[in-house]
Write an enzyme that holds these catalytic residues in place. Structure first.
Site, mmCIF file in Angstrom:
data_model
loop_
_atom_site.group_PDB
_atom_site.id
_atom_site.type_symbol
_atom_site.label_atom_id
_atom_site.label_comp_id
_atom_site.label_asym_id
_atom_site.label_seq_id
_atom_site.Cartn_x
_atom_site.Cartn_y
_atom_site.Cartn_z
ATOM 1 N N LYS A 1 0.863 -1.198 0.000
ATOM 2 C CA LYS A 1 0.000 0.000 0.000
ATOM 3 C C LYS A 1 0.893 1.239 0.000
ATOM 4 C CE LYS A 1 0.922 1.292 4.454
ATOM 5 N NZ LYS A 1 1.794 2.433 4.729
ATOM 6 N N ASP B 239 -2.075 -1.401 10.692
ATOM 7 C CA ASP B 239 -2.580 -1.258 9.317
ATOM 8 C C ASP B 239 -2.934 -2.595 8.668
ATOM 9 O OD1 ASP B 239 -0.043 -2.199 9.118
ATOM 10 O OD2 ASP B 239 0.709 -0.654 7.770
#
Ligand SMILES: C[C@@](CO)(OP(=O)(O)O)[C@H](O)COP(=O)(O)OP(=O)(O)OC[C@H]1O[C@@H](n2ccc(N)nc2=O)[C@H](O)[C@@H]1O
Ligand SMILES: Nc1ncnc2c1ncn2[C@@H]1O[C@H](COP(=O)(O)OP(=O)(O)O)[C@@H](O)[C@H]1O
EC number: 2.7.1.148
Length: 299
Positions: free
Chosen positions: A31, A159
């Site tokens: 990401k 995350d």
């Protein structure tokens, strides 16, 4: 053997097994952070922040097979970029152990091919853990919903839960409270460079003076991409760039080459640029050990 040759051999090996239906193979992706505002320090020492996690097509390869040899519950084989530490500290093993405690899973043979650089702000370890949870859920028919998988993933890293749904996400709290964002960068070219520099996330946080932005990232992200440069910040850049000027120079280079938007990802040290679909990206040497990726965003 080169990285590409190793990857090809690894994938061919898996392809044979895929045909036989014996293995399960998945590709955990990285990401980037679009904007990162660190808004306040919490009494527990952590920081509240807001950011947008966006999936990008830099991928590891992860497979599991039934384990027949020995009496252990798992065996981890690693290839590609090296990860320091014992197997039991690898996040794919932590993910397996988490579900094994709940479901007493059969023993598994795990192959992990690392292409996502570590300590890069790309969430590679978290992606591997989340994809391992999804793989085990599927392979052993555990029947876990996406919400439940997110709950388990959150225990493995702030995350980590993002990678369960793996779609553009606005994150707040310590980076663990999610809401979806309506945003597509499909077609933009991504150029990402990770220099051979290690930035400690803990140190990066310790040098930040938290502040609230004038406008929430949720609003900023709705502006045209060409306006992001003026309004969208990664707060870590202010402390990381003076300490490691080479990282800031990569961002400047991206803009010199025509990036519509460029930023450091997370707490660094990778830097990405978003370029128009027809932009021509040159070859630039950012150092022998730098990782460089050029590709097109597909979500
Ligand atoms: C800041 C982000 C944004 O994406 O950086 P990247 O990891 O992507 O670079 C992440 O939320 C990072 O999450 P993660 O990498 O899981 O951080 P952790 O290992 O949990 O924390 C490392 C250290 O950073 C500090 N920390 C972390 C998260 C947070 N919201 N506040 C903090 O103050 C704490 O000192 C903690 O001990
Ligand atoms: N499967 C894994 N892949 C990468 N790193 C891992 C993994 N398992 C454990 N780690 C540890 O997690 C740390 C953070 O790695 P990673 O998530 O890739 O970077 P970042 O936090 O910069 O996005 C590394 O220092 C590494 O030792």
């Amino acid at each position: 053997m080169s990285g590409a040759a190793l990857a090809a051999r690894f994938l061919f090996f898996n392809f044979q097994f895929l045909i036989l239906g014996l293995t399960m193979l998945t590709f955990p992706n990285a990401k980037i952070n679009l904007g990162l505002n660190i808004t306040e320090k919490r009494p527990d020492g952590y920081h509240n922040l807001e950011t947008i996690f966006y999936p990008i097509p830099i991928e590891d390869a992860l497979e599991i097979n039934p384990l027949h040899d020995g009496d252990g519950k798992y065996c981890l084989h690693q290839a590609g970029i090296e990860i320091a530490g014992e197997a039991e500290n690898n996040l794919v093993v932590k993910a397996y152990k988490l579900l094994d405690e709940l479901f007493d899973l059969p023993p598994v043979d795990i192959h992990l091919f690392k292409r996502i650089p570590s300590g890069a702000g790309l969430g590679g370890g978290s992606a591997d853990a989340a994809f391992m949870l999804k793989l085990l859920n599927e392979k052993f028919n555990l029947g876990l919903s996406l919400d439940k998988l997110e709950e388990h993933a959150a225990r493995l890293g702030a995350d980590c839960a993002f990678f369960i749904r793996n779609a553009p996400t606005y994150a707040e709290g310590i980076g663990n409270i999610f809401s979806p964002v309506s945003l597509s960068l499909k077609g933009y070219q991504l150029w990402l460079v990770k220099p051979d520099i290690f930035v400690s996330t803990r140190d990066a946080f310790s040098q930040i003076k938290p502040r609230r932005p004038q406008r929430s990232l949720k609003e900023t992200i709705q502006l045209p991409v060409k306006e992001w440069r003026e309004y969208m910040m990664n707060d870590f850049e202010e402390s990381v760039f003076p300490q490691f000027p080479a990282i800031g120079e990569i961002k400047e280079e991206m803009y010199r080459q025509g990036a519509v938007y460029a930023s450091m990802s997370g707490s660094g040290s990778s830097v990405y640029g978003l370029f128009a679909a027809d932009a021509v990206l040159p070859d630039i040497d950012f150092g022998k050990k730098a990782f460089s990726y050029k590709g097109r965003l597909n979500v």
